[in-house]
Design an enzyme around this catalytic site. Sequence first.
Site, PDB file in Angstrom:
ATOM      1  N   ASP A  46       0.849  -1.192   0.000  1.00  0.00           N
ATOM      2  CA  ASP A  46       0.000   0.000   0.000  1.00  0.00           C
ATOM      3  C   ASP A  46       0.883   1.241   0.000  1.00  0.00           C
ATOM      4  OD1 ASP A  46      -2.962   1.060   0.746  1.00  0.00           O
ATOM      5  OD2 ASP A  46      -1.454   2.255   1.778  1.00  0.00           O
ATOM      6  N   TYR A  51       3.466   9.682  -0.665  1.00  0.00           N
ATOM      7  CA  TYR A  51       4.520   9.051   0.145  1.00  0.00           C
ATOM      8  C   TYR A  51       5.899   9.227  -0.523  1.00  0.00           C
ATOM      9  CZ  TYR A  51       0.565   6.554   2.364  1.00  0.00           C
ATOM     10  OH  TYR A  51      -0.614   6.217   2.986  1.00  0.00           O
ATOM     11  N   LYS A  76      -2.494   5.946  -4.456  1.00  0.00           N
ATOM     12  CA  LYS A  76      -3.589   6.879  -4.147  1.00  0.00           C
ATOM     13  C   LYS A  76      -3.374   8.226  -4.834  1.00  0.00           C
ATOM     14  CE  LYS A  76      -3.541   4.721   0.419  1.00  0.00           C
ATOM     15  NZ  LYS A  76      -2.129   4.625   0.828  1.00  0.00           N
ATOM     16  N   HIS A 107      -7.342   9.748  -2.052  1.00  0.00           N
ATOM     17  CA  HIS A 107      -6.659   9.661  -0.757  1.00  0.00           C
ATOM     18  C   HIS A 107      -7.482  10.271   0.386  1.00  0.00           C
ATOM     19  CE1 HIS A 107      -2.306   9.287   0.907  1.00  0.00           C
ATOM     20  NE2 HIS A 107      -3.169   9.101   1.871  1.00  0.00           N
TER      21      HIS A 107
HETATM   22  P1  NAD Z   1       0.859   1.455  11.872  1.00  0.00           P
HETATM   23  O1  NAD Z   1      -0.334   1.405  12.754  1.00  0.00           O
HETATM   24  O2  NAD Z   1       1.065   0.419  10.849  1.00  0.00           O
HETATM   25  O3  NAD Z   1       2.100   1.588  12.847  1.00  0.00           O
HETATM   26  C1  NAD Z   1       3.417   1.538  12.350  1.00  0.00           C
HETATM   27  C2  NAD Z   1       4.357   1.744  13.540  1.00  0.00           C
HETATM   28  O4  NAD Z   1       4.066   0.781  14.550  1.00  0.00           O
HETATM   29  C3  NAD Z   1       5.805   1.483  13.137  1.00  0.00           C
HETATM   30  O5  NAD Z   1       6.377   2.650  12.643  1.00  0.00           O
HETATM   31  C4  NAD Z   1       6.412   1.031  14.437  1.00  0.00           C
HETATM   32  O6  NAD Z   1       6.710   2.147  15.231  1.00  0.00           O
HETATM   33  C5  NAD Z   1       5.275   0.288  15.098  1.00  0.00           C
HETATM   34  N1  NAD Z   1       5.320  -1.178  14.858  1.00  0.00           N
HETATM   35  C6  NAD Z   1       5.201  -1.856  13.692  1.00  0.00           C
HETATM   36  N2  NAD Z   1       5.234  -3.179  13.907  1.00  0.00           N
HETATM   37  C7  NAD Z   1       5.403  -3.355  15.246  1.00  0.00           C
HETATM   38  C8  NAD Z   1       5.520  -4.486  16.076  1.00  0.00           C
HETATM   39  N3  NAD Z   1       5.470  -5.720  15.579  1.00  0.00           N
HETATM   40  N4  NAD Z   1       5.692  -4.270  17.402  1.00  0.00           N
HETATM   41  C9  NAD Z   1       5.726  -3.030  17.929  1.00  0.00           C
HETATM   42  N5  NAD Z   1       5.619  -1.920  17.194  1.00  0.00           N
HETATM   43  C10 NAD Z   1       5.453  -2.076  15.848  1.00  0.00           C
HETATM   44  O7  NAD Z   1       0.870   2.936  11.202  1.00  0.00           O
HETATM   45  P2  NAD Z   1       0.881   3.549   9.752  1.00  0.00           P
HETATM   46  O8  NAD Z   1       2.165   3.341   9.049  1.00  0.00           O
HETATM   47  O9  NAD Z   1       0.409   4.943   9.919  1.00  0.00           O
HETATM   48  O10 NAD Z   1      -0.278   2.751   8.981  1.00  0.00           O
HETATM   49  C11 NAD Z   1      -0.050   1.631   8.161  1.00  0.00           C
HETATM   50  C12 NAD Z   1      -0.263   1.991   6.712  1.00  0.00           C
HETATM   51  O11 NAD Z   1      -1.565   2.532   6.496  1.00  0.00           O
HETATM   52  C13 NAD Z   1       0.659   3.089   6.186  1.00  0.00           C
HETATM   53  O12 NAD Z   1       1.985   2.666   6.009  1.00  0.00           O
HETATM   54  C14 NAD Z   1      -0.062   3.465   4.930  1.00  0.00           C
HETATM   55  O13 NAD Z   1       0.161   2.520   3.917  1.00  0.00           O
HETATM   56  C15 NAD Z   1      -1.507   3.428   5.394  1.00  0.00           C
HETATM   57  N6  NAD Z   1      -1.992   4.763   5.811  1.00  0.00           N
HETATM   58  C16 NAD Z   1      -2.960   5.346   5.046  1.00  0.00           C
HETATM   59  C17 NAD Z   1      -3.435   6.598   5.367  1.00  0.00           C
HETATM   60  C18 NAD Z   1      -4.507   7.224   4.524  1.00  0.00           C
HETATM   61  O14 NAD Z   1      -4.803   8.412   4.710  1.00  0.00           O
HETATM   62  N7  NAD Z   1      -5.102   6.492   3.611  1.00  0.00           N
HETATM   63  C19 NAD Z   1      -2.924   7.298   6.482  1.00  0.00           C
HETATM   64  C20 NAD Z   1      -1.946   6.673   7.257  1.00  0.00           C
HETATM   65  C21 NAD Z   1      -1.500   5.406   6.916  1.00  0.00           C
END
Ligand code: NAD
Length: 274
Positions: A46, A51, A76, A107
């Site tokens: 994704d 990004y 997106k 988005h």
């Molecule tokens: P997430 O909830 O996936 O959290 C990621 C963070 O959690 C990492 O940076 C790390 O600090 C921690 N983490 C990851 N694995 C872990 C583990 N096993 N144990 C402990 N900590 C851990 O947050 P995200 O990146 O914001 O969301 C995931 C994806 O969603 C994004 O990469 C993106 O692709 C998507 N996203 C979309 C939008 C949108 O507006 N459509 C906005 C934000 C994110």
Amino acid sequence: MSSIPHLTLNDGHTIPQFGLGVFLMEPGETERIVSEALELGYRHIDTAAIYRNEAEVGAAIAKSGIPRDELFVTTKLWNSRQTDAHSAMRESLDKLGLDRVDLYLIHWPTPERNTFVQAWLDLEEIRSQGLATSIGVSNFMPEHLEKVLDQGSVVPAVNQIEVHPTLQQREAVAANEAHGIVTEAWSPLGRGKADDLTSPVVTGIADAVGRTPAQVLLRWHVQRGHVVFPKSSRRERLAENMRLFDFALDDAQVAALDGMEAGSRVGPDPRTFN
Ligand code: NAD
């Protein structure tokens, strides 16, 4: 990977229920991380134009040698391109080095711009042209969804919204379900910022089932029928996060996680973000 289930979308195509999100991944690191994820068996990535790492995602895909039809790639349309979706799609495909994406999303609704319906009609054409196999939206609240449903001729296949136990968005999830739209839960771990990962409810369940807090949270999403793509830059966490399909939470554990709602947003509010 065969152990990752696929969900069927309302357009008949399927989506792996689990993947890798690459938001806030440095372009310099993205190719290495996506390559490692693909080695581990990830098949769903994704990304988004904003990004600024589509080219690195594309490079990792090209080097992997994995057949295109075994991969699921989402990108997106950024807010400032809502009146220019055809060019934006072509730019994303060029960067990704692909001739189609599996899923193309608006988005954010950015309601003040009042251009998301126009963007949706362009995404419908992009789908007809075969440049995106499925199309959907992101951060659409029920009132935004209604406009697209009223004025478009294709029902979005997915709505990607912020969901984790401390922000469950029940109203938006119910609207998605009412229209056969799959919910993709972004920031499924609360980005490590909200209290989800460290909550005693989560750590208690993790101890009880012999899993990590991240696996408990991700399993909760999976059992709700949502799609997740947690982000991590660390190989051991990439491996940890995908081990979700060989255990289950019981009803009491799900109910305890359901009880964590706290209105804890980690991202912007879609009703006011422009
Ligand atoms: P997430 O909830 O996936 O959290 C990621 C963070 O959690 C990492 O940076 C790390 O600090 C921690 N983490 C990851 N694995 C872990 C583990 N096993 N144990 C402990 N900590 C851990 O947050 P995200 O990146 O914001 O969301 C995931 C994806 O969603 C994004 O990469 C993106 O692709 C998507 N996203 C979309 C939008 C949108 O507006 N459509 C906005 C934000 C994110």
